[in-house]
Scaffold this motif. Structure first.
Motif, PDB file in Angstrom:
ATOM      1  N   MET A   1     -21.858 -36.170  35.135  1.00 42.06           N
ATOM      2  CA  MET A   1     -23.119 -35.331  34.753  1.00 42.06           C
ATOM      3  C   MET A   1     -23.325 -35.165  33.381  1.00 42.06           C
ATOM      4  N   GLY A   2     -22.524 -35.236  32.661  1.00 43.08           N
ATOM      5  CA  GLY A   2     -22.715 -35.335  31.029  1.00 43.08           C
ATOM      6  C   GLY A   2     -23.112 -36.421  30.654  1.00 43.08           C
ATOM      7  N   ARG A   3     -22.669 -37.398  31.049  1.00 39.82           N
ATOM      8  CA  ARG A   3     -23.151 -38.790  30.520  1.00 39.82           C
ATOM      9  C   ARG A   3     -24.836 -39.029  31.146  1.00 39.82           C
ATOM     10  N   TYR A   4     -24.809 -38.392  32.193  1.00 34.06           N
ATOM     11  CA  TYR A   4     -26.576 -38.548  32.749  1.00 34.06           C
ATOM     12  C   TYR A   4     -27.355 -37.870  31.906  1.00 34.06           C
ATOM     13  N   VAL A   5     -26.883 -36.593  31.504  1.00 32.94           N
ATOM     14  CA  VAL A   5     -27.868 -35.689  30.811  1.00 32.94           C
ATOM     15  C   VAL A   5     -28.064 -36.324  29.176  1.00 32.94           C
ATOM     16  N   LEU A   6     -26.831 -36.967  28.715  1.00 31.75           N
ATOM     17  CA  LEU A   6     -26.961 -37.539  27.469  1.00 31.75           C
ATOM     18  C   LEU A   6     -27.833 -38.686  27.334  1.00 31.75           C
ATOM     19  N   ARG A   7     -28.000 -39.637  28.729  1.00 26.81           N
ATOM     20  CA  ARG A   7     -28.681 -40.785  28.689  1.00 26.81           C
ATOM     21  C   ARG A   7     -30.016 -40.454  28.811  1.00 26.81           C
ATOM     22  N   ARG A   8     -30.194 -39.390  29.725  1.00 26.18           N
ATOM     23  CA  ARG A   8     -31.687 -38.861  29.817  1.00 26.18           C
ATOM     24  C   ARG A   8     -32.393 -38.326  28.555  1.00 26.18           C
ATOM     25  N   LEU A   9     -31.627 -37.718  27.709  1.00 26.28           N
ATOM     26  CA  LEU A   9     -32.033 -37.279  26.407  1.00 26.28           C
ATOM     27  C   LEU A   9     -32.288 -38.249  25.481  1.00 26.28           C
ATOM     28  N   LEU A  10     -31.450 -39.398  25.587  1.00 24.24           N
ATOM     29  CA  LEU A  10     -31.776 -40.413  24.822  1.00 24.24           C
ATOM     30  C   LEU A  10     -33.084 -41.037  25.263  1.00 24.24           C
ATOM     31  N   GLN A  11     -33.173 -41.277  26.408  1.00 20.50           N
ATOM     32  CA  GLN A  11     -34.551 -41.953  26.823  1.00 20.50           C
ATOM     33  C   GLN A  11     -35.779 -41.008  26.762  1.00 20.50           C
ATOM     34  N   LEU A  12     -35.607 -39.656  26.390  1.00 23.09           N
ATOM     35  CA  LEU A  12     -36.604 -38.986  26.099  1.00 23.09           C
ATOM     36  C   LEU A  12     -37.379 -39.195  24.616  1.00 23.09           C
ATOM     37  N   ILE A  13     -36.345 -39.806  23.723  1.00 20.60           N
ATOM     38  CA  ILE A  13     -36.771 -40.130  22.406  1.00 20.60           C
ATOM     39  C   ILE A  13     -37.994 -41.201  22.230  1.00 20.60           C
ATOM     40  N   PRO A  14     -37.584 -42.391  22.961  1.00 22.74           N
ATOM     41  CA  PRO A  14     -38.790 -43.243  22.872  1.00 22.74           C
ATOM     42  C   PRO A  14     -40.173 -42.805  23.601  1.00 22.74           C
ATOM     43  N   VAL A  15     -39.873 -42.157  24.473  1.00 31.04           N
ATOM     44  CA  VAL A  15     -41.206 -41.592  25.416  1.00 31.04           C
ATOM     45  C   VAL A  15     -41.912 -40.586  24.451  1.00 31.04           C
ATOM     46  N   PHE A  16     -41.208 -39.739  23.864  1.00 28.88           N
ATOM     47  CA  PHE A  16     -42.040 -38.727  22.947  1.00 28.88           C
ATOM     48  C   PHE A  16     -42.686 -39.466  21.842  1.00 28.88           C
ATOM     49  N   ILE A  17     -41.810 -40.480  21.114  1.00 34.82           N
ATOM     50  CA  ILE A  17     -42.686 -41.269  20.129  1.00 34.82           C
ATOM     51  C   ILE A  17     -43.955 -41.974  20.444  1.00 34.82           C
ATOM     52  N   GLY A  18     -43.807 -42.778  21.731  1.00 42.50           N
ATOM     53  CA  GLY A  18     -44.730 -43.504  22.463  1.00 42.50           C
ATOM     54  C   GLY A  18     -45.867 -42.508  22.481  1.00 42.50           C
ATOM     55  N   THR A  19     -45.717 -41.525  23.086  1.00 39.91           N
ATOM     56  CA  THR A  19     -46.739 -40.696  23.679  1.00 39.91           C
ATOM     57  C   THR A  19     -47.517 -39.756  22.430  1.00 39.91           C
ATOM     58  N   THR A  20     -46.726 -39.535  21.623  1.00 41.22           N
ATOM     59  CA  THR A  20     -47.214 -38.628  20.485  1.00 41.22           C
ATOM     60  C   THR A  20     -47.982 -39.690  19.466  1.00 41.22           C
ATOM     61  N   PHE A  21     -47.693 -40.902  19.413  1.00 45.67           N
ATOM     62  CA  PHE A  21     -48.297 -41.843  18.675  1.00 45.67           C
ATOM     63  C   PHE A  21     -49.676 -42.224  19.234  1.00 45.67           C
ATOM     64  N   ILE A  22     -49.709 -42.310  20.591  1.00 48.98           N
ATOM     65  CA  ILE A  22     -50.918 -42.683  21.346  1.00 48.98           C
ATOM     66  C   ILE A  22     -51.762 -41.324  21.163  1.00 48.98           C
ATOM     67  N   ILE A  23     -51.316 -40.210  21.085  1.00 48.73           N
ATOM     68  CA  ILE A  23     -52.182 -38.940  20.929  1.00 48.73           C
ATOM     69  C   ILE A  23     -52.744 -38.949  19.646  1.00 48.73           C
ATOM     70  N   TYR A  24     -51.777 -39.368  18.565  1.00 51.97           N
ATOM     71  CA  TYR A  24     -52.125 -39.338  17.173  1.00 51.97           C
ATOM     72  C   TYR A  24     -53.265 -40.496  16.788  1.00 51.97           C
ATOM     73  N   CYS A  25     -53.123 -41.427  17.416  1.00 56.25           N
ATOM     74  CA  CYS A  25     -54.267 -42.683  17.302  1.00 56.25           C
ATOM     75  C   CYS A  25     -55.719 -42.222  17.942  1.00 56.25           C
ATOM     76  N   LEU A  26     -55.392 -41.506  19.178  1.00 55.69           N
ATOM     77  CA  LEU A  26     -56.707 -41.235  19.757  1.00 55.69           C
ATOM     78  C   LEU A  26     -57.344 -39.861  18.938  1.00 55.69           C
ATOM     79  N   VAL A  27     -56.701 -39.161  18.612  1.00 57.44           N
ATOM     80  CA  VAL A  27     -57.456 -37.931  17.621  1.00 57.44           C
ATOM     81  C   VAL A  27     -57.719 -38.784  16.084  1.00 57.44           C
ATOM     82  N   TRP A  28     -56.789 -39.440  15.225  1.00 53.51           N
ATOM     83  CA  TRP A  28     -57.224 -39.586  14.028  1.00 53.51           C
ATOM     84  C   TRP A  28     -57.702 -40.986  14.008  1.00 53.51           C
ATOM     85  N   ALA A  29     -57.400 -42.103  14.730  1.00 53.17           N
ATOM     86  CA  ALA A  29     -57.850 -43.541  14.529  1.00 53.17           C
ATOM     87  C   ALA A  29     -59.349 -43.761  15.014  1.00 53.17           C
ATOM     88  N   LEU A  30     -60.077 -42.834  15.699  1.00 52.26           N
ATOM     89  CA  LEU A  30     -61.290 -43.146  16.319  1.00 52.26           C
ATOM     90  C   LEU A  30     -62.306 -43.212  15.008  1.00 52.26           C
TER      91      LEU A  30
END
Length: 308
Positions: A1-30
């Motif tokens: 279970m500990g490995r799974y939690v660690l792996r899922r936490l690491l998977q959140l990093i690129p998802v967070f960066i990708g979604t926030t980058f899209i949000i930032y572009c939609l707000v500021w790059a228009l």
């Protein structure tokens, strides 16, 4: 279970960066002038535009702007509005109220929705099942602003059972009716989802085996049938918490609740990009963490699920 939690936490990093980058572009790059209308009917002075452009790094490429903003986020700084107010302070004042409202709505939709779904699923086709079906269909067909306005007029203005507007303190008791309004639509979906899941699992082999062993019906339902039937409902409730926190604009407007919904609405109207980006980033974090929590609850509800 500990490995799974660690792996899922690491998977959140690129998802967070990708979604926030899209949000930032939609707000500021228009395209468009972000400072249009900031100085009234007259155009803003060049000195003001140059100062604000430098402050918000608008001369840099959008990816450079984003990573500078991300570095501020990691330090706990959500930036300042055009008027000089700290977004941290605005969010800090509004977010606790919206969290309380979302929790009240989630508890109401979970208790009533799951309870109605269990009763309808166990009884099968009959009067109770038909009553639940018609009630949920009625709630789904009603827009949230209609439900909120009717309850506000009846309970607040006509009968005097509640205050038509929530006070600035927004206590738990004052948020019960707004929470009912906010969670009414999801409550109908939870009820239907729970009913369908109960009916499907009633015909499963493990239920027939538990019944054949002579287990008490309450144990068959509570330990075997209910736990497995709750899996899709938990998934819905987990993802719905983020939707409740971000989609409370109408409910907060009806009951005059000073939460995140009103803050987002005002920021969109005034084109406060920093406020919109910061609030949506917090909502992204809520979605990601709730999805992680839902995945961990799967192992608790269904013993067949094992995470390596």
């Amino acid at each position: 279970m500990g490995r799974y939690v660690l792996r899922r936490l690491l998977q959140l990093i690129p998802v967070f960066i990708g979604t926030t980058f899209i949000i930032y572009c939609l707000v500021w790059a228009l395209p468009g002038d972000p400072f249009a209308g900031r100085c009234g009917d007259r155009p803003c002075p060049p000195a003001y535009i140059a100062e604000m452009t430098e402050k918000y790094n608008l001369n840099d490429p959008v990816y450079v702007q984003y990573f500078k903003y991300l570095w501020q986020l990691l330090q706990g700084d959500f930036g300042d509005t055009y008027s000089g107010l700290a977004v941290n302070e605005l969010v800090g004042n509004a977010y606790p109220i919206t969290i309380r409202l979302a929790i009240v709505a989630l508890v109401i939709e979970a208790v009533i929705g799951i309870g109605a779904g269990i009763l309808a699923g166990l009884r099968g086709r009959g009067f109770l099942d038909s009553l639940v079906f018609m009630s949920t269909l009625f709630l789904i067909s009603l827009p949230v602003f209609v439900t909120g306005f009717v309850l506000q007029v009846l309970l607040g203005t006509e009968w005097g059972l509640i205050r038509p507007s929530v006070s600035s303190q927004a206590t738990w008791g004052e948020l019960i009716v707004p929470g009912l309004v906010l969670g009414s639509l999801s409550m109908a979906y939870v009820s239907r989802l729970m009913r369908t899941s109960m009916i499907e699992n009633k015909r499963a082999d493990y239920v027939r085996t538990a019944t054949a062993k002579g287990l008490h019906p309450r144990r068959v339902v509570g330990v075997h049938l209910l736990r497995n039937s709750m899996i899709p409902v938990i998934t819905f409730l987990g993802t719905d918490l983020g939707a409740l926190m971000g989609g409370a604009i109408v409910t907060e407007g009806i009951f005059n609740i000073r939460g995140i919904g009103g803050l987002i609405y005002d920021a969109v109207l005034t084109k406060e990009g920093t406020t919109v980006t910061g609030i949506v980033t917090l909502l992204v974090l809520v979605y990601l963490l709730m999805n992680l929590l839902v995945d961990l609850l799967y192992a608790v509800l269904d013993p067949r699920i094992r995470y390596a």
